[in-house]
Structure formats: structure tokens, C-alpha cells
Write a protein that holds these residues in place. Structure first.
Motif, PDB file in Angstrom:
ATOM      1  N   LEU A 252     -89.737 -10.126  76.756  1.00 12.53           N
ATOM      2  CA  LEU A 252     -89.385  -9.838  75.853  1.00 12.53           C
ATOM      3  C   LEU A 252     -90.373  -8.467  75.560  1.00 12.53           C
ATOM      4  O   LEU A 252     -90.134  -7.275  75.104  1.00 12.53           O
ATOM      5  N   ARG A 253     -91.787  -8.232  76.098  1.00 15.36           N
ATOM      6  CA  ARG A 253     -92.820  -7.283  75.959  1.00 15.36           C
ATOM      7  C   ARG A 253     -92.338  -5.900  76.839  1.00 15.36           C
ATOM      8  O   ARG A 253     -92.046  -5.034  76.660  1.00 15.36           O
ATOM      9  N   SER A 254     -92.202  -6.422  77.974  1.00 15.34           N
ATOM     10  CA  SER A 254     -91.631  -5.515  79.967  1.00 15.34           C
ATOM     11  C   SER A 254     -89.896  -5.084  79.015  1.00 15.34           C
ATOM     12  O   SER A 254     -90.522  -3.407  79.226  1.00 15.34           O
ATOM     13  N   LYS A 255     -89.016  -5.242  78.740  1.00 18.46           N
ATOM     14  CA  LYS A 255     -88.210  -4.636  78.498  1.00 18.46           C
ATOM     15  C   LYS A 255     -87.584  -4.532  77.190  1.00 18.46           C
ATOM     16  O   LYS A 255     -87.011  -4.202  77.006  1.00 18.46           O
ATOM     17  N   ALA A 256     -87.873  -5.477  76.123  1.00 18.89           N
ATOM     18  CA  ALA A 256     -87.411  -5.383  75.011  1.00 18.89           C
ATOM     19  C   ALA A 256     -88.281  -4.249  73.593  1.00 18.89           C
ATOM     20  O   ALA A 256     -87.801  -4.103  72.985  1.00 18.89           O
ATOM     21  N   GLY A 257     -89.461  -4.134  74.053  1.00 22.74           N
ATOM     22  CA  GLY A 257     -90.704  -3.110  73.046  1.00 22.74           C
ATOM     23  C   GLY A 257     -90.626  -4.751  72.616  1.00 22.74           C
ATOM     24  O   GLY A 257     -91.770  -3.693  71.386  1.00 22.74           O
ATOM     25  N   TRP A 258     -91.269  -5.786  72.518  1.00 26.38           N
ATOM     26  CA  TRP A 258     -91.441  -6.587  71.124  1.00 26.38           C
ATOM     27  C   TRP A 258     -92.870  -6.837  71.312  1.00 26.38           C
ATOM     28  O   TRP A 258     -93.753  -6.375  72.478  1.00 26.38           O
ATOM     29  N   SER A 259     -93.210  -6.944  70.351  1.00 25.60           N
ATOM     30  CA  SER A 259     -94.452  -7.182  69.879  1.00 25.60           C
ATOM     31  C   SER A 259     -95.503  -7.979  69.289  1.00 25.60           C
ATOM     32  O   SER A 259     -95.007  -7.784  67.770  1.00 25.60           O
ATOM     33  N   PRO A 260     -96.492  -8.722  69.701  1.00 26.83           N
ATOM     34  CA  PRO A 260     -96.191  -9.689  68.662  1.00 26.83           C
ATOM     35  C   PRO A 260     -97.980  -9.423  67.230  1.00 26.83           C
ATOM     36  O   PRO A 260     -97.080 -10.048  66.803  1.00 26.83           O
ATOM     37  N   LYS A 261     -98.442  -8.016  67.684  1.00 25.11           N
ATOM     38  CA  LYS A 261     -98.948  -7.734  66.725  1.00 25.11           C
ATOM     39  C   LYS A 261     -97.493  -7.080  65.648  1.00 25.11           C
ATOM     40  O   LYS A 261     -98.499  -7.538  64.276  1.00 25.11           O
ATOM     41  N   GLU A 262     -97.086  -6.702  66.020  1.00 27.19           N
ATOM     42  CA  GLU A 262     -96.105  -5.846  64.998  1.00 27.19           C
ATOM     43  C   GLU A 262     -95.431  -7.210  63.842  1.00 27.19           C
ATOM     44  O   GLU A 262     -95.100  -6.883  62.963  1.00 27.19           O
ATOM     45  N   THR A 263     -94.953  -8.557  64.452  1.00 27.10           N
ATOM     46  CA  THR A 263     -94.762  -9.272  64.659  1.00 27.10           C
ATOM     47  C   THR A 263     -95.546 -10.183  63.347  1.00 27.10           C
ATOM     48  O   THR A 263     -95.317 -10.165  62.133  1.00 27.10           O
ATOM     49  N   GLN A 264     -96.590  -9.983  63.892  1.00 27.57           N
ATOM     50  CA  GLN A 264     -97.180 -10.797  63.147  1.00 27.57           C
ATOM     51  C   GLN A 264     -97.677  -9.840  61.214  1.00 27.57           C
ATOM     52  O   GLN A 264     -98.263 -10.502  60.745  1.00 27.57           O
ATOM     53  N   GLN A 265     -97.732  -7.963  61.133  1.00 21.46           N
ATOM     54  CA  GLN A 265     -97.738  -7.700  60.693  1.00 21.46           C
ATOM     55  C   GLN A 265     -96.563  -6.833  59.775  1.00 21.46           C
ATOM     56  O   GLN A 265     -97.000  -7.993  57.987  1.00 21.46           O
ATOM     57  N   LEU A 266     -95.600  -7.364  60.330  1.00 22.38           N
ATOM     58  CA  LEU A 266     -94.451  -7.254  59.506  1.00 22.38           C
ATOM     59  C   LEU A 266     -94.273  -9.248  58.688  1.00 22.38           C
ATOM     60  O   LEU A 266     -94.111  -8.853  57.210  1.00 22.38           O
ATOM     61  N   GLU A 267     -94.566 -10.164  58.976  1.00 21.35           N
ATOM     62  CA  GLU A 267     -95.616 -11.412  58.195  1.00 21.35           C
ATOM     63  C   GLU A 267     -95.629 -11.375  56.928  1.00 21.35           C
ATOM     64  O   GLU A 267     -95.694 -12.050  56.081  1.00 21.35           O
ATOM     65  N   GLU A 268     -96.850 -10.588  57.502  1.00 22.24           N
ATOM     66  CA  GLU A 268     -98.409 -10.425  56.099  1.00 22.24           C
ATOM     67  C   GLU A 268     -97.760  -9.365  55.211  1.00 22.24           C
ATOM     68  O   GLU A 268     -97.764 -10.328  54.375  1.00 22.24           O
ATOM     69  N   VAL A 269     -96.792  -8.585  55.532  1.00 22.28           N
ATOM     70  CA  VAL A 269     -96.651  -7.276  54.746  1.00 22.28           C
ATOM     71  C   VAL A 269     -95.583  -8.294  54.027  1.00 22.28           C
ATOM     72  O   VAL A 269     -95.535  -7.994  52.435  1.00 22.28           O
ATOM     73  N   SER A 270     -94.345  -8.834  54.408  1.00 14.25           N
ATOM     74  CA  SER A 270     -93.368  -9.551  53.347  1.00 14.25           C
ATOM     75  C   SER A 270     -93.826 -10.968  52.897  1.00 14.25           C
ATOM     76  O   SER A 270     -92.952 -11.845  52.824  1.00 14.25           O
ATOM     77  N   GLY A 271     -94.957 -10.712  53.266  1.00 12.25           N
ATOM     78  CA  GLY A 271     -95.163 -12.288  51.901  1.00 12.25           C
ATOM     79  C   GLY A 271     -95.044 -12.485  50.377  1.00 12.25           C
ATOM     80  O   GLY A 271     -93.734 -12.226  50.128  1.00 12.25           O
ATOM     81  N   ASP A 272     -95.117 -13.893  50.407  1.00 11.04           N
ATOM     82  CA  ASP A 272     -94.729 -13.941  49.015  1.00 11.04           C
ATOM     83  C   ASP A 272     -95.418 -13.016  47.816  1.00 11.04           C
ATOM     84  O   ASP A 272     -96.564 -12.957  47.600  1.00 11.04           O
ATOM     85  N   SER A 273     -94.478 -12.890  46.905  1.00 12.30           N
ATOM     86  CA  SER A 273     -94.944 -12.089  45.514  1.00 12.30           C
ATOM     87  C   SER A 273     -95.809 -13.311  45.010  1.00 12.30           C
ATOM     88  O   SER A 273     -97.221 -12.282  44.824  1.00 12.30           O
ATOM     89  N   ASP A 274     -95.455 -14.092  44.800  1.00 18.34           N
ATOM     90  CA  ASP A 274     -96.807 -15.305  43.928  1.00 18.34           C
ATOM     91  C   ASP A 274     -98.445 -15.191  44.540  1.00 18.34           C
ATOM     92  O   ASP A 274     -99.551 -15.014  43.549  1.00 18.34           O
ATOM     93  N   GLU A 275     -97.932 -14.953  46.140  1.00 12.38           N
ATOM     94  CA  GLU A 275     -99.362 -15.078  46.793  1.00 12.38           C
ATOM     95  C   GLU A 275    -100.323 -13.547  46.574  1.00 12.38           C
ATOM     96  O   GLU A 275    -101.079 -13.640  46.138  1.00 12.38           O
ATOM     97  N   ASN A 276     -98.963 -12.298  46.516  1.00 10.21           N
ATOM     98  CA  ASN A 276    -100.073 -11.435  46.497  1.00 10.21           C
ATOM     99  C   ASN A 276    -100.504 -11.207  45.321  1.00 10.21           C
ATOM    100  O   ASN A 276    -101.297 -10.824  44.931  1.00 10.21           O
TER     101      ASN A 276
END
Length: 137
Positions: free
Chosen positions: A87-111
Motif C-alpha cells: 500500500l505504501r509503495s503502490k497505492a500512495g498510502w501513509s499511516p501518518k495521513e490516516t492518523q491525522q484524518l482520524e484526529e481531525v474527524s474526532g467527536d465534536s463533544d470530545e473537541n
């Protein structure tokens, strides 16, 4: 006429080069070895690639294909490191991007809770909580 023989492609040298590349030997070491073993071997990288560049490319492509087949087969069988590598070499996937997306899309009550905690530490907590309760009504 000079005594320098005309350099041309040699099948025994080509065979050695293909095998050495597939075995992971560096080009500089291949060049040094063929110069010791063969009298009609190229003396520098430019000549090596001129006469044997196709053999080098073919050997590299072959080994890449064989390793790729193993990695893909392992990935399809559920081997996580192989899946991640693919996935990293052929699909452009990055665990860092995934982690950032999860952090940004967190629960609004939590924020809101985090913001309220920070504001109260700064001495502004009661004003923010009053505004929140006014908008809830």
C-alpha cells in the motif's frame, strides 16, 4: 594498427553480469570482478552499460518481479507487513495521513470538552459554558 582489441559483447560476461545483479552484487564490484576474470571486459561504467546495459536492466526487472510476486502473495494471504509495504509503495498510502484524518474527524463533544477544559485552566471556563447552555435552549 594498435594492439588494443576491439571491445564487443561477450555472452560469458553477460551471463555473469545477469547472475551477479540478481544476487544483489553492486555494479562497481561486478566491474572489478569481470576485469579480473575476463580479458575482453569493459574497463569502466560507461562501457559496461554500453555493452551490457540491457542485461543489467533485464536482471533487475527479473528480481524485482520475483520479489514483488512474493510480497503480493503474502499480502493477499493476510501478512500485514506485506500489505503495508504494498500500500505504501503502490497505492500512495501513509499511516501518518490516516492518523491525522482520524484526529481531525474526532467527536465534536470530545473537541468541546477539550476546549472547555483548556478555557477553564485559562480562567475563562464559566463564560464559554454559559454560551454553550444558551445555544442548547
Amino acid at each position: 594498427m594498435s594492439n588494443v582489441p576491439t571491445l564487443r559483447r561477450s555472452e560469458p560476461i553477460a551471463k555473469y553480469i545477469r547472475q551477479a545483479v540478481q544476487d544483489g552484487v553492486q555494479i562497481k564490484d561486478i566491474l572489478a570482478t569481470i576485469n579480473k576474470r575476463y580479458q575482453d571486459a569493459p574497463r569502466n561504467n560507461a562501457m559496461l552499460y554500453k555493452y551490457y546495459g540491457g542485461d543489467i536492466a533485464e536482471a533487475r526487472a527479473d528480481i524485482t518481479q520475483r520479489v514483488g510476486n512474493v510480497v503480493i502473495q503474502q499480502a493477499l494471504e493476510g501478512h500485514f507487513p506485506s500489505q503495508e509495504l504494498f500500500l505504501r509503495s503502490k497505492a500512495g498510502w501513509s499511516p501518518k495521513e490516516t492518523q491525522q484524518l482520524e484526529e481531525v474527524s474526532g467527536d465534536s463533544d470530545e473537541n468541546s470538552g477539550a476546549i472547555n477544559s483548556l478555557m477553564s485552566l485559562l480562567g475563562h471556563g464559566s463564560e464559554l459554558q454559559e454560551e454553550d447552555s444558551d445555544t442548547d435552549s
